[in-house]
Design an enzyme around this catalytic site. Structure first.
Site, mmCIF file in Angstrom:
data_model
loop_
_atom_site.group_PDB
_atom_site.id
_atom_site.type_symbol
_atom_site.label_atom_id
_atom_site.label_comp_id
_atom_site.label_asym_id
_atom_site.label_seq_id
_atom_site.Cartn_x
_atom_site.Cartn_y
_atom_site.Cartn_z
ATOM 1 N N GLU A 199 -52.014 -95.307 22.755
ATOM 2 C CA GLU A 199 -51.117 -95.186 23.912
ATOM 3 C C GLU A 199 -51.946 -94.566 25.014
ATOM 4 O O GLU A 199 -52.244 -93.368 24.982
ATOM 5 C CB GLU A 199 -49.943 -94.251 23.577
ATOM 6 N N CYS A 210 -47.871 -90.500 31.900
ATOM 7 C CA CYS A 210 -48.466 -91.840 31.834
ATOM 8 C C CYS A 210 -47.532 -92.864 32.466
ATOM 9 O O CYS A 210 -47.980 -93.823 33.074
ATOM 10 C CB CYS A 210 -48.782 -92.210 30.397
HETATM 11 P P1 NDP Z 1 -57.859 -87.267 26.862
HETATM 12 O O1 NDP Z 1 -58.121 -88.641 26.396
HETATM 13 O O2 NDP Z 1 -58.963 -86.509 27.436
HETATM 14 O O3 NDP Z 1 -57.285 -86.376 25.671
HETATM 15 C C1 NDP Z 1 -56.252 -86.792 24.824
HETATM 16 C C2 NDP Z 1 -56.540 -86.305 23.426
HETATM 17 O O4 NDP Z 1 -57.648 -87.010 22.901
HETATM 18 C C3 NDP Z 1 -56.918 -84.824 23.335
HETATM 19 O O5 NDP Z 1 -56.440 -84.327 22.107
HETATM 20 C C4 NDP Z 1 -58.433 -84.862 23.358
HETATM 21 O O6 NDP Z 1 -59.015 -83.722 22.787
HETATM 22 C C5 NDP Z 1 -58.679 -86.088 22.510
HETATM 23 N N1 NDP Z 1 -59.938 -86.782 22.720
HETATM 24 C C6 NDP Z 1 -60.530 -87.109 23.887
HETATM 25 N N2 NDP Z 1 -61.655 -87.811 23.664
HETATM 26 C C7 NDP Z 1 -61.760 -87.933 22.313
HETATM 27 C C8 NDP Z 1 -62.709 -88.540 21.454
HETATM 28 N N3 NDP Z 1 -63.772 -89.194 21.909
HETATM 29 N N4 NDP Z 1 -62.499 -88.439 20.133
HETATM 30 C C9 NDP Z 1 -61.439 -87.795 19.610
HETATM 31 N N5 NDP Z 1 -60.523 -87.192 20.376
HETATM 32 C C10 NDP Z 1 -60.674 -87.272 21.713
HETATM 33 O O7 NDP Z 1 -56.630 -87.402 27.833
HETATM 34 P P2 NDP Z 1 -55.910 -86.268 28.648
HETATM 35 O O8 NDP Z 1 -55.719 -85.045 27.845
HETATM 36 O O9 NDP Z 1 -56.626 -86.130 29.927
HETATM 37 O O10 NDP Z 1 -54.456 -86.939 28.826
HETATM 38 C C11 NDP Z 1 -54.124 -87.693 29.892
HETATM 39 C C12 NDP Z 1 -54.298 -89.172 29.603
HETATM 40 O O11 NDP Z 1 -53.452 -89.600 28.559
HETATM 41 C C13 NDP Z 1 -53.915 -89.992 30.796
HETATM 42 O O12 NDP Z 1 -54.801 -91.038 30.994
HETATM 43 C C14 NDP Z 1 -52.529 -90.505 30.441
HETATM 44 O O13 NDP Z 1 -52.079 -91.609 31.124
HETATM 45 C C15 NDP Z 1 -52.655 -90.703 28.967
HETATM 46 N N6 NDP Z 1 -51.347 -90.624 28.369
HETATM 47 C C16 NDP Z 1 -50.803 -91.762 27.857
HETATM 48 C C17 NDP Z 1 -49.537 -91.771 27.351
HETATM 49 C C18 NDP Z 1 -48.939 -92.998 26.753
HETATM 50 O O14 NDP Z 1 -47.980 -92.893 26.021
HETATM 51 N N7 NDP Z 1 -49.444 -94.195 27.005
HETATM 52 C C19 NDP Z 1 -48.721 -90.563 27.344
HETATM 53 C C20 NDP Z 1 -49.390 -89.415 27.896
HETATM 54 C C21 NDP Z 1 -50.668 -89.471 28.380
HETATM 55 P P3 NDP Z 1 -59.625 -82.526 23.699
HETATM 56 O O15 NDP Z 1 -58.502 -81.955 24.463
HETATM 57 O O16 NDP Z 1 -60.189 -81.610 22.682
HETATM 58 O O17 NDP Z 1 -60.659 -83.170 24.567
#
Ligand code: NDP
Length: 453
Positions: A228, A262
């Site tokens: 997502e 999102c």
């Molecule tokens: P990130 O992708 O940076 O982080 C989301 C999660 O993924 C965090 O737990 C993060 O950990 C983890 N993560 C990031 N990179 C990796 C990786 N390479 N391997 C494993 N885990 C990873 O997103 P944001 O926190 O900035 O969230 C915002 C984004 O999420 C926006 O783009 C938004 O649109 C999307 N989103 C989508 C939704 C949907 O339902 N489609 C709903 C809500 C948000 P850590 O914090 O430790 O980096």
């Protein structure tokens, strides 16, 4: 490594935790596997009884959980309370309906009997974002658990308090030890867990970058996954729309969660006949937004979740100004806290970053179009395809337009909102798979065919 939670309003550290090592995770996963043997063999009805209790606990402690959300990521507390209520509703919905959804399906063939049965897969890792720390996690975990799997949660690094509290909700509801477990780990350790083939499925809600990295690993280890990801939802206003209502709902659709959703309406696409009226009404409603202390129940706009987001939002505005835009800003200024005030960018153009990338914060660009065809063209001109809103008094016309929009969700004369009864997910770079409804319940099951001759 330390995992730190910072209050975006006071800028003070809430809590600091030591991150788990990869070895700690291996030990935990072994325990989770042992828990799966028992949990997966319960009947769906037995599992849903636990989930009903989860709903009760959420409702009993809603103020505590809402307070933690607000302290960790700055969401106005009224919205945090609504988030907890929504999690409880999700639990009620699956508690009532999951047994029916997971019943065996008989299929007529030449055999004596043929049917499809749904069996759990095992240990599922949820990697979740900070913007709806409870809702995103419950949306992943509740159907996954009810289907008979056990869950591990790697939450975003800025919301460890929420992660631990969520685990307590499940244990407090009496779920057996290790059926739901939060792992305080960084993203590298999460990637190692997948790469070492330690889990049976992965659900990620987050950015496109994270989705592509996780998808690559999951593909390499042949694991089912749900992604997502982001969105840049168009909000189309046609000339026959109720302009005042569209503007009022549009303000909510853009500025909920301080623009960090999102499915926020991120691009207002308005036909030229009504663009002036729409902007005027939109700004009137923007003036009503109260910017301030997120713990105050009157507040509509709190700080953004992380300090660095302010810089990236400013860069987006700078780019728009350079290309001729004249943004207008509303709400009180704050010296302390990670505040970024609600901003409208009238007369935005498609070469501006504010329209061609996902802007995760309180900026509303309005782009004027000639007609419906140009609206569709611009609406579909992004990499994303999560949600979309269409405003028109002619419902047939709007429904016809809905078919032309490339997204996973379209709302006519309203705001896109996730709902446990309806599937949720995107196309294009917004993701793969669906959450919620019976579709979401079956993402992490073995759809097994049995034929008896
Ligand atoms: P990130 O992708 O940076 O982080 C989301 C999660 O993924 C965090 O737990 C993060 O950990 C983890 N993560 C990031 N990179 C990796 C990786 N390479 N391997 C494993 N885990 C990873 O997103 P944001 O926190 O900035 O969230 C915002 C984004 O999420 C926006 O783009 C938004 O649109 C999307 N989103 C989508 C939704 C949907 O339902 N489609 C709903 C809500 C948000 P850590 O914090 O430790 O980096």
């Amino acid at each position: 490594m330390k995992i730190k939670s910072i209050d975006p309003y006071t800028e003070e550290v809430n809590w600091t935790y030591d991150a788990l090592s990869f070895g700690d995770c291996e030990d935990q996963i072994e325990k989770s596997r042992a828990a799966f043997l028992k949990w997966g063999s319960l009947s769906v009805k037995e599992r849903t009884a636990y989930i009903s209790r989860v709903a009760e606990i959420l409702r009993q402690n809603r103020r505590i959980y809402a307070g933690i959300i607000t302290k960790e990521m700055g969401k106005p507390v009224r919205q945090s309370l609504a988030e907890i209520e929504k999690c409880a509703w999700l639990c009620d919905y699956y508690a009532e309906n999951a047994a029916g959804f997971l019943e065996d399906e008989l299929v007529e063939t030449e055999a004596e009997k043929s049917y499809v049965t749904f069996e759990p897969l095992g240990v599922i890792l949820g990697i979740m974002p900070w913007n709806f720390p409870f809702w995103q996690t419950f949306r992943f975990a509740v159907p996954t658990l009810i289907a008979g799997n056990v869950c591990l949660l790697k939450h975003a690094s800025n919301v460890p308090g929420s992660a631990l509290e969520i685990e307590k909700v499940f244990t407090g509801a009496g779920l057996p030890q290790d059926v739901f477990k939060s792992l305080l780990i960084d993203s590298r350790t999460a990637m190692e867990i997948i790469d070492e083939d330690l889990v049976d499925g992965i659900s990620l809600t987050g950015s496109v970058r994270a989705g592509s990295e996780i998808g690559e690993l999951a593909g390499r280890t042949i694991k089912p996954f749900v992604l997502e990801l982001g969105g840049s939802d168009p909000f189309i206003v046609l000339e026959d729309a109720d302009i005042d209502r569209a503007a009022e709902v549009g303000v909510r659709a853009r500025f909920i969660n301080t623009g960090q959703s999102c499915i926020a309406a991120k691009r207002f696409i308005v036909v030229e006949d009504v663009v002036v009226d729409f902007i005027e009404a939109f700004e009137l409603h923007m003036q009503e937004l109260k910017v301030g202390d997120p713990m105050d129940e009157e507040t509509d706009i709190g700080p953004v979740a992380k300090k660095e987001f302010i810089d990236s939002l400013e860069r987006v505005l700078k780019d728009a100004k350079k290309k001729g835009a004249e943004p207008r800003v509303y709400g009180e200024e704050h010296k302390k806290g990670f505040f970024f005030r609600p901003t409208i960018v009238p007369a935005a153009s498609t070469d501006m970053k504010v329209l061609n990338m996902e802007v995760f914060g309180p900026i509303a660009p309005v782009v004027m179009v000639k007609d419906e065809d140009e609206a569709v063209k611009i609406a579909n001109s992004t990499d994303f395809g999560l949600g979309a809103e269409i405003w028109s008094a002619d419902l047939k016309r709007a429904e016809h337009l809905a078919k032309r929009i490339k997204s996973g969700f379209v709302t006519i004369n309203g705001r896109v909102k996730s709902d446990p009864r309806l599937p949720f997910g995107g196309v294009k770079k917004s993701g793969i798979g669906r959450e919620l409804s019976h579709y979401g319940l079956k993402e992490f099951v073995n759809i097994k065919t049995v034929v008896i001759n």
